[in-house]
Scaffold this motif. Sequence first.
Motif, short mmCIF file in Angstrom:
data_model
loop_
_atom_site.label_atom_id
_atom_site.label_comp_id
_atom_site.label_asym_id
_atom_site.label_seq_id
_atom_site.Cartn_x
_atom_site.Cartn_y
_atom_site.Cartn_z
N VAL A 129 6.72 6.22 14.36
CA VAL A 129 7.92 5.49 14.74
C VAL A 129 8.03 4.15 14.01
O VAL A 129 9.05 3.49 14.08
N ASP A 130 6.97 3.78 13.28
CA ASP A 130 7.02 2.55 12.49
C ASP A 130 5.90 2.58 11.46
O ASP A 130 4.85 3.21 11.66
N VAL A 131 6.14 1.91 10.34
CA VAL A 131 5.14 1.71 9.31
C VAL A 131 5.10 0.22 9.02
O VAL A 131 6.14 -0.39 8.72
N VAL A 132 3.91 -0.36 9.13
CA VAL A 132 3.73 -1.79 8.90
C VAL A 132 2.85 -1.96 7.67
O VAL A 132 1.73 -1.44 7.62
N LEU A 133 3.36 -2.68 6.69
CA LEU A 133 2.60 -2.93 5.46
C LEU A 133 1.92 -4.29 5.56
O LEU A 133 2.56 -5.28 5.92
N ASP A 134 0.65 -4.32 5.22
CA ASP A 134 -0.13 -5.55 5.25
C ASP A 134 0.26 -6.43 4.06
O ASP A 134 -0.10 -6.14 2.92
N GLU A 135 0.99 -7.48 4.35
CA GLU A 135 1.47 -8.37 3.28
C GLU A 135 0.33 -9.09 2.56
O GLU A 135 0.48 -9.48 1.41
N ALA A 136 -0.81 -9.26 3.22
CA ALA A 136 -1.94 -9.95 2.58
C ALA A 136 -2.55 -9.12 1.46
O ALA A 136 -3.05 -9.67 0.49
N SER A 137 -2.51 -7.79 1.60
CA SER A 137 -3.15 -6.95 0.58
C SER A 137 -2.15 -6.20 -0.29
O SER A 137 -2.53 -5.52 -1.23
N LEU A 165 1.85 3.27 11.99
CA LEU A 165 0.88 3.28 10.90
C LEU A 165 0.88 1.91 10.23
O LEU A 165 1.90 1.44 9.73
N HIS A 166 -0.29 1.27 10.24
CA HIS A 166 -0.49 0.01 9.52
C HIS A 166 -1.23 0.35 8.23
O HIS A 166 -2.34 0.89 8.27
N LEU A 167 -0.61 0.07 7.10
CA LEU A 167 -1.19 0.39 5.80
C LEU A 167 -1.63 -0.89 5.10
O LEU A 167 -0.91 -1.89 5.08
N SER A 168 -2.82 -0.80 4.51
CA SER A 168 -3.30 -1.91 3.68
C SER A 168 -4.14 -1.32 2.55
O SER A 168 -4.53 -0.15 2.59
N VAL A 169 -4.40 -2.14 1.57
CA VAL A 169 -5.27 -1.76 0.46
C VAL A 169 -6.41 -2.76 0.44
O VAL A 169 -6.20 -3.96 0.30
N ARG A 185 5.09 13.71 1.08
CA ARG A 185 5.87 13.19 -0.05
C ARG A 185 6.24 11.73 0.18
O ARG A 185 6.12 10.90 -0.72
N ARG A 186 6.68 11.43 1.38
CA ARG A 186 7.08 10.06 1.68
C ARG A 186 5.87 9.13 1.69
O ARG A 186 5.95 7.99 1.22
N LEU A 187 4.76 9.63 2.20
CA LEU A 187 3.53 8.83 2.17
C LEU A 187 3.06 8.60 0.74
O LEU A 187 2.59 7.52 0.39
N PHE A 188 3.20 9.62 -0.12
CA PHE A 188 2.80 9.45 -1.51
C PHE A 188 3.65 8.37 -2.19
O PHE A 188 3.13 7.57 -2.98
N THR A 189 4.94 8.33 -1.89
CA THR A 189 5.79 7.29 -2.45
C THR A 189 5.27 5.91 -2.06
O THR A 189 5.21 4.99 -2.87
N LEU A 190 4.84 5.79 -0.80
CA LEU A 190 4.26 4.52 -0.36
C LEU A 190 2.94 4.23 -1.06
O LEU A 190 2.68 3.10 -1.48
N VAL A 191 2.09 5.24 -1.20
CA VAL A 191 0.81 5.06 -1.89
C VAL A 191 1.07 4.58 -3.31
O VAL A 191 0.43 3.65 -3.80
N TYR A 192 2.04 5.19 -3.96
CA TYR A 192 2.40 4.77 -5.31
C TYR A 192 2.82 3.30 -5.32
O TYR A 192 2.34 2.50 -6.13
N ALA A 193 3.69 2.93 -4.39
CA ALA A 193 4.18 1.56 -4.34
C ALA A 193 3.07 0.57 -3.98
O ALA A 193 3.06 -0.56 -4.45
N LEU A 194 2.13 1.00 -3.17
CA LEU A 194 1.02 0.13 -2.77
C LEU A 194 -0.02 0.02 -3.87
O LEU A 194 -0.59 -1.04 -4.12
N HIS A 195 -0.33 1.14 -4.48
CA HIS A 195 -1.36 1.18 -5.51
C HIS A 195 -0.99 0.29 -6.70
O HIS A 195 -1.82 -0.43 -7.22
#
Length: 167
Positions: free
Chosen positions: A18-26, A63-67, A154-164
């Motif tokens: 229901v939400d995806v939060v991107l870690d702005e620090a990483s 989902l909280h995503l960070s690298v 597919r949508r997660l891969f787009t995010l992985v690409y943008a994060l990577h």
Amino acid sequence: MSEVREEHGGSRSSGKLVDVVLDEASIARSTPDVEHDRAVAIYDLIEENQFQPVGQPSANYVLHLSVVEKRLVFEIRLENGEQVVTHVLSLSPLRKIVKDYDMICQSYYEAIRTATPRQIEAIDMGRRGVHNEGSTILMERLDGKVNVDMQTARRLFTLVYALHWKG
């Protein structure tokens, strides 16, 4: 691929993001094209997805995503903020496909400005093929951790690409 993850109907209940939060620090900002892809992927991901952490009840998840140290961190929480599970995935298995995807995306964005419709279509078909390959790899990396269908992958891969490729 697991048949259960590919299932689109039937009586099996499934969790949902229901939400995806991107870690702005990483996660630094990137090019306008990548930022657009990221925003569209998040929007599409929230609108329709199948996201079920293995061994967890069917629920709404955030989902909280960070690298961190070249690893993708999937911190999964319930909608109320309660921590469910954290998975850390090495980005190494995706490195080549992300590099290939980046090259073809650059060709695609350049083609939009200068190429014929037929050339753009050919490049776009190649881009989709590489995107599907990356999505399949991501599904394999999530196997046994989080069940997702191909559209969600597919949508997660787009995010992985943008994060990577964080710029």
